[in-house]
Scaffold this active site. Structure first.
Site, PDB file in Angstrom:
ATOM      1  N   SER A  47     -58.004   2.328 -90.328  1.00 35.65           N
ATOM      2  CA  SER A  47     -59.435   2.406 -89.987  1.00 35.65           C
ATOM      3  C   SER A  47     -60.230   3.016 -91.142  1.00 35.65           C
ATOM      4  O   SER A  47     -61.304   2.519 -91.520  1.00 35.65           O
ATOM      5  CB  SER A  47     -59.624   3.289 -88.752  1.00 35.65           C
ATOM      6  OG  SER A  47     -59.066   2.668 -87.630  1.00 35.65           O
ATOM      7  N   ARG A  74     -63.131   1.267 -93.914  1.00 38.50           N
ATOM      8  CA  ARG A  74     -64.466   1.880 -94.042  1.00 38.50           C
ATOM      9  C   ARG A  74     -64.723   2.356 -95.467  1.00 38.50           C
ATOM     10  O   ARG A  74     -65.854   2.266 -95.966  1.00 38.50           O
ATOM     11  CB  ARG A  74     -64.589   3.033 -93.041  1.00 38.50           C
ATOM     12  CG  ARG A  74     -64.725   2.536 -91.583  1.00 38.50           C
ATOM     13  CD  ARG A  74     -64.347   3.621 -90.598  1.00 38.50           C
ATOM     14  NE  ARG A  74     -64.616   3.267 -89.205  1.00 38.50           N
ATOM     15  CZ  ARG A  74     -63.859   2.493 -88.435  1.00 38.50           C
ATOM     16  NH1 ARG A  74     -62.758   1.930 -88.920  1.00 38.50           N
ATOM     17  NH2 ARG A  74     -64.187   2.253 -87.174  1.00 38.50           N
ATOM     18  N   SER A  97     -65.525   0.769 -77.818  1.00 34.75           N
ATOM     19  CA  SER A  97     -65.059   0.111 -79.037  1.00 34.75           C
ATOM     20  C   SER A  97     -65.701   0.705 -80.283  1.00 34.75           C
ATOM     21  O   SER A  97     -66.906   0.612 -80.487  1.00 34.75           O
ATOM     22  CB  SER A  97     -65.377  -1.390 -78.985  1.00 34.75           C
ATOM     23  OG  SER A  97     -65.164  -1.957 -80.265  1.00 34.75           O
ATOM     24  N   GLN A  99     -65.143  -0.453 -83.160  1.00 30.34           N
ATOM     25  CA  GLN A  99     -65.527  -1.576 -84.034  1.00 30.34           C
ATOM     26  C   GLN A  99     -66.966  -1.988 -83.751  1.00 30.34           C
ATOM     27  O   GLN A  99     -67.744  -2.237 -84.674  1.00 30.34           O
ATOM     28  CB  GLN A  99     -64.573  -2.752 -83.830  1.00 30.34           C
ATOM     29  CG  GLN A  99     -63.157  -2.441 -84.300  1.00 30.34           C
ATOM     30  CD  GLN A  99     -62.181  -3.556 -83.985  1.00 30.34           C
ATOM     31  OE1 GLN A  99     -62.532  -4.564 -83.374  1.00 30.34           O
ATOM     32  NE2 GLN A  99     -60.944  -3.373 -84.405  1.00 30.34           N
ATOM     33  N   ASP A 141     -54.321   2.024 -79.624  1.00 34.61           N
ATOM     34  CA  ASP A 141     -53.324   1.203 -80.335  1.00 34.61           C
ATOM     35  C   ASP A 141     -51.892   1.665 -80.083  1.00 34.61           C
ATOM     36  O   ASP A 141     -50.947   1.028 -80.554  1.00 34.61           O
ATOM     37  CB  ASP A 141     -53.611   1.236 -81.846  1.00 34.61           C
ATOM     38  CG  ASP A 141     -54.896   0.499 -82.177  1.00 34.61           C
ATOM     39  OD1 ASP A 141     -55.266  -0.425 -81.436  1.00 34.61           O
ATOM     40  OD2 ASP A 141     -55.535   0.857 -83.183  1.00 34.61           O
ATOM     41  N   LYS A 183     -56.633  -7.264 -77.871  1.00 31.47           N
ATOM     42  CA  LYS A 183     -56.243  -6.807 -79.210  1.00 31.47           C
ATOM     43  C   LYS A 183     -55.617  -7.986 -79.972  1.00 31.47           C
ATOM     44  O   LYS A 183     -55.836  -9.129 -79.626  1.00 31.47           O
ATOM     45  CB  LYS A 183     -55.291  -5.620 -79.091  1.00 31.47           C
ATOM     46  CG  LYS A 183     -55.930  -4.395 -78.466  1.00 31.47           C
ATOM     47  CD  LYS A 183     -57.004  -3.834 -79.373  1.00 31.47           C
ATOM     48  CE  LYS A 183     -57.682  -2.639 -78.762  1.00 31.47           C
ATOM     49  NZ  LYS A 183     -58.819  -2.184 -79.542  1.00 31.47           N
ATOM     50  N   ARG A 231     -51.790  -7.132 -75.201  1.00 36.57           N
ATOM     51  CA  ARG A 231     -50.667  -6.204 -75.400  1.00 36.57           C
ATOM     52  C   ARG A 231     -49.977  -5.827 -74.094  1.00 36.57           C
ATOM     53  O   ARG A 231     -48.787  -5.507 -74.094  1.00 36.57           O
ATOM     54  CB  ARG A 231     -51.136  -4.953 -76.158  1.00 36.57           C
ATOM     55  CG  ARG A 231     -51.397  -5.281 -77.613  1.00 36.57           C
ATOM     56  CD  ARG A 231     -51.824  -4.099 -78.441  1.00 36.57           C
ATOM     57  NE  ARG A 231     -51.747  -4.461 -79.863  1.00 36.57           N
ATOM     58  CZ  ARG A 231     -52.369  -3.816 -80.832  1.00 36.57           C
ATOM     59  NH1 ARG A 231     -53.120  -2.768 -80.567  1.00 36.57           N
ATOM     60  NH2 ARG A 231     -52.232  -4.206 -82.081  1.00 36.57           N
TER      61      ARG A 231
HETATM   62  C1  S3P Z   1     -60.479   0.274 -84.766  1.00 34.75           C
HETATM   63  C2  S3P Z   1     -60.904   0.337 -83.457  1.00 34.75           C
HETATM   64  C3  S3P Z   1     -60.073  -0.070 -82.314  1.00 34.75           C
HETATM   65  C4  S3P Z   1     -58.600  -0.218 -82.699  1.00 34.75           C
HETATM   66  C5  S3P Z   1     -58.424  -0.935 -84.008  1.00 34.75           C
HETATM   67  C6  S3P Z   1     -59.130  -0.182 -85.124  1.00 34.75           C
HETATM   68  C7  S3P Z   1     -61.406   0.704 -85.830  1.00 34.75           C
HETATM   69  O1  S3P Z   1     -60.538  -1.305 -81.843  1.00 34.75           O
HETATM   70  O2  S3P Z   1     -57.891  -0.904 -81.683  1.00 34.75           O
HETATM   71  O3  S3P Z   1     -57.060  -1.063 -84.333  1.00 34.75           O
HETATM   72  O4  S3P Z   1     -60.958   0.916 -86.976  1.00 34.75           O
HETATM   73  O5  S3P Z   1     -62.606   0.861 -85.542  1.00 34.75           O
HETATM   74  P1  S3P Z   1     -61.763  -1.419 -80.809  1.00 34.75           P
HETATM   75  O6  S3P Z   1     -62.968  -0.924 -81.475  1.00 34.75           O
HETATM   76  O7  S3P Z   1     -61.880  -2.874 -80.471  1.00 34.75           O
HETATM   77  O8  S3P Z   1     -61.340  -0.591 -79.631  1.00 34.75           O
END
Ligand code: S3P
Length: 448
Positions: free
Chosen positions: A29, A33, A174, A176, A327, A354, A358
Site C-alpha cells: 500500500s 502511494r 475501502s 482505495q 487482506d 478482492k 476470497r
Molecule cells: C488497499 C486497500 C484494501 C486492501 C488492498 C490494499 C490499499 O482494499 O484490500 O489490498 O492500499 O488502499 P479496499 O480499499 O478495496 O478495501
C-alpha cells in the site's frame, strides 16, 4: 490461468520447525502511494525499501506513462522525478495495472481532475472487479468514465478540465476509494472532504501530510471526516517503506502452526489500521510478541516474534476490526483450522470482491482438505480441528490471487498430507521472495 503467463503449480509438505529471520518485502500500500505522490510533485522523491512486486512495478510503469521519470539505481533505491499536481501528461498507450486493484483505483483518482484521457486494463482477475465504487465519486469532480458492463475494466477515464471539489461519504469500507477521492481532490480548487464511517488504512492521509498537503482528519459522530485543501505545492520526500504486515502474516502464521517454530519478522509496519490480524492471533492464544516498538517515517514499526502456539482457540473476530485485517482473513482461516473450536468472522463481505472471492476460494480449498466450514454473504465460520489433526492432501485453486495461494501453502506446512495449489505465479504480485524466504526458515515448498 496464470497472472502473467504459464501457471506454476506448487506443493507444500509438512515441515519441521521453522526458525530464523524472515525479511519480508516493503509494504504494498505504501509503495504504490510513494510512487504516485512522488509523480505528483516537482523534484526528486527517493524511496528506499519499495516493494518490487508486479503490482507496484505496474504502478511505476504507469507513472512513467503519465510523464514522471521513475528509475531504480544499482543499490535498489528508487528515484521519482515528478511533474507536479495537475502536471500529468496524457499517456499514449493503455495503462495495464496487471492484478492490482490498488494501482488502478489510485491512479484513476490521481488523473481524474486533469484534462487528459486514459484507458485502463488489467489481468483476468482485475478486469472482473468493480470500478464504479471509484468512478461514481470521480464523476462528482466532473470526470467521465466509459467501461464494460457493471463498471468493469477495460475502462476509459476522461479527466475533468474544470474540476470542482467534492464532499463524499464512502459507502463501503475501502481505503482505495477514499484514496482515489483524495488524490482527485489534489487538483480540485478548494476543499475536498471524504467521510468514512469505518476507519480504513490511513497511509494516504499520512503520506499526503508528509508531502506537505494541508489535510485534517476529525473523528466525529458521522465517522472520520478528512478535509484536503486542493492544489497544494507538494514537496518531494525521502521515504523509507516499512515492511508489509500483510506479507509478515504468512511467516508469522506458519510459525504458530508448525510445532517447534520460532521466527523473527523484523521491521513490520504496525499502523493500527493494518494490525488487526496480530491482535486477533493474540486473542486466539498465539505466542506472538512485538519487540523494539518504535516510529519510523510516521508509521509505528516493531519486530514480530512468533513461536509455535500449542493452545490456539477459536474466537469471534469483532466485525469492526475487519478493515484493519481485510487482506489477512484467508491466512487467519488457515490458523483457525489448527485451533480448538470455531472461529467466527462476520462483516467481511468485501472479501468477495478482492483479487478473487476470497470466502469462496478458501471455503472450497479448506473443505477439500477435510475442514468443516459454513459461509454466508458476509460471514464465515471455520471449525477448528486442532494441531496434528488436519488431513490436507487437497489441490486448491488460487484464482489468480496471491493471498489464496500463499495461505494454502502455509496450511500444507502443518497438515498430515501435502497441500497443493494449481498456480502460485500470482505470489509475485506482492511477495516475490516468498518461496526463498519460507525455504530459508525450513519450509518445504516445491514446484509441481
Ligand atoms: C488497499 C486497500 C484494501 C486492501 C488492498 C490494499 C490499499 O482494499 O484490500 O489490498 O492500499 O488502499 P479496499 O480499499 O478495496 O478495501
Amino acid at each position: 490461468m496464470s497472472a502473467h503467463g504459464t501457471p506454476i503449480p506448487m506443493t507444500s509438505q509438512r515441515s519441521g520447525p521453522l526458525s530464523g529471520q524472515a525479511d519480508v518485502p516493503g509494504d504494498k500500500s505504501i509503495s504504490h502511494r510513494a510512487l504516485i505522490l512522488g509523480a505528483l510533485c516537482v523534484g526528486e522523491t527517493v524511496i528506499t525499501g519499495l516493494l518490487e512486486g508486479d503490482d507496484v512495478l505496474d504502478t511505476a510503469k504507469a507513472m512513467r506513462a503519465f510523464g514522471a521519470e521513475v528509475t531504480r539505481d544499482a543499490s535498489g533505491i528508487w528515484h521519482v522525478h515528478g511533474v507536479g499536481v495537475g502536471g500529468f501528461a496524457e499517456p499514449n498507450q493503455v495503462i495495464d495495472c496487471g492484478n492490482s486493484g490498488t494501482g488502478v483505483r489510485l491512479i484513476m483518482g490521481a488523473m481524474a481532475t486533469s484534462p487528459i484521457t486514459a484507458t485502463f486494463t488489467g489481468d483476468a482477475s482485475l478486469n472482473k472487479r468493480p470500478m464504479a465504487r471509484v468512478t461514481d465519486p470521480l464523476a462528482l469532480f466532473g470526470a467521465q468514465a466509459v467501461g464494460r458492463a457493471g463498471g468493469r475494466l477495460p475502462m476509459t477515464i476522461v479527466g475533468a478540465a474544470e474540476p470542482v471539489p467534492v464532499r463524499y461519504t464512502v459507502p463501503v469500507a475501502s481505503a482505495q476509494v477514499k484514496s482515489a477521492v483524495l488524490l482527485a481532490g489534489l487538483n480540485a480548487p478548494g476543499q475536498t472532504v471524504v467521510i468514512e464511517r469505518e476507519a480504513t488504512r490511513d497511509h494516504s492521509e499520512r503520506m499526503l501530510a508528509g508531502f506537505g498537503a494541508e489535510i485534517v482528519t476529525e473523528e466525529t459522530a458521522e465517522g472520520r471526516v478528512i478535509t484536503l485543501t486542493g492544489q497544494p505545492e507538494l514537496v518531494p520526500q525521502r521515504i523509507t517503506v516499512p515492511r508489509d504486515p500483510s506479507s509478515a502474516a504468512f511467516p508469522v502464521c506458519a510459525a504458530l502452526i508448525v510445532p517447534g517454530s520460532d521466527v523473527l519478522v523484523p521491521n513490520i509496519g504496525l499502523n493500527p489500521t493494518r494490525a488487526g490480524l496480530f491482535t486477533t492471533l493474540r486473542e486466539m492464544g498465539a505466542d506472538l510478541t512485538y519487540e523494539n516498538l518504535r516510529e519510523e517515517g510516521g508509521e509505528p514499526v516493531a519486530d514480530l516474534r512468533a513461536r509455535f502456539s500449542p493452545d490456539l482457540k477459536g474466537i469471534e473476530v469483532p466485525p469492526e476490526r475487519a478493515a484493519s485485517m481485510i487482506d489477512e482473513y484467508p491466512v487467519l482461516s488457515v490458523v483457525a483450522v489448527f485451533a480448538q473450536g470455531a472461529t467466527v468472522m462476520r462483516g467481511v463481505k468485501e472479501l468477495r470482491v478482492k483479487e478473487s472471492d476470497r470466502i469462496a476460494a478458501m471455503t472450497a480449498g479448506l473443505r477439500a482438505g477435510g475442514v468443516t466450514i459454513e459461509d454466508g454473504p458476509d460471514w464465515w465460520i471455520v471449525q477448528g480441528l486442532g494441531h496434528g489433526k488436519v488431513p490436507g492432501g487437497q489441490t486448491c485453486a488460487s484464482h489468480l490471487d496471491h493471498r489464496i495461494a500463499m495461505s494454502f501453502l502455509v496450511m500444507g506446512m502443518a497438515t498430515q498430507a501435502p497441500v497443493s495449489v494449481d498456480d502460485g505465479s500470482p505470489i509475485a504480485t506482492s511477495f516475490p521472495v516468498f518461496e526463498a524466504l519460507m525455504a530459508g526458515l525450513g519450509a518445504d515448498i516445491r514446484r509441481g
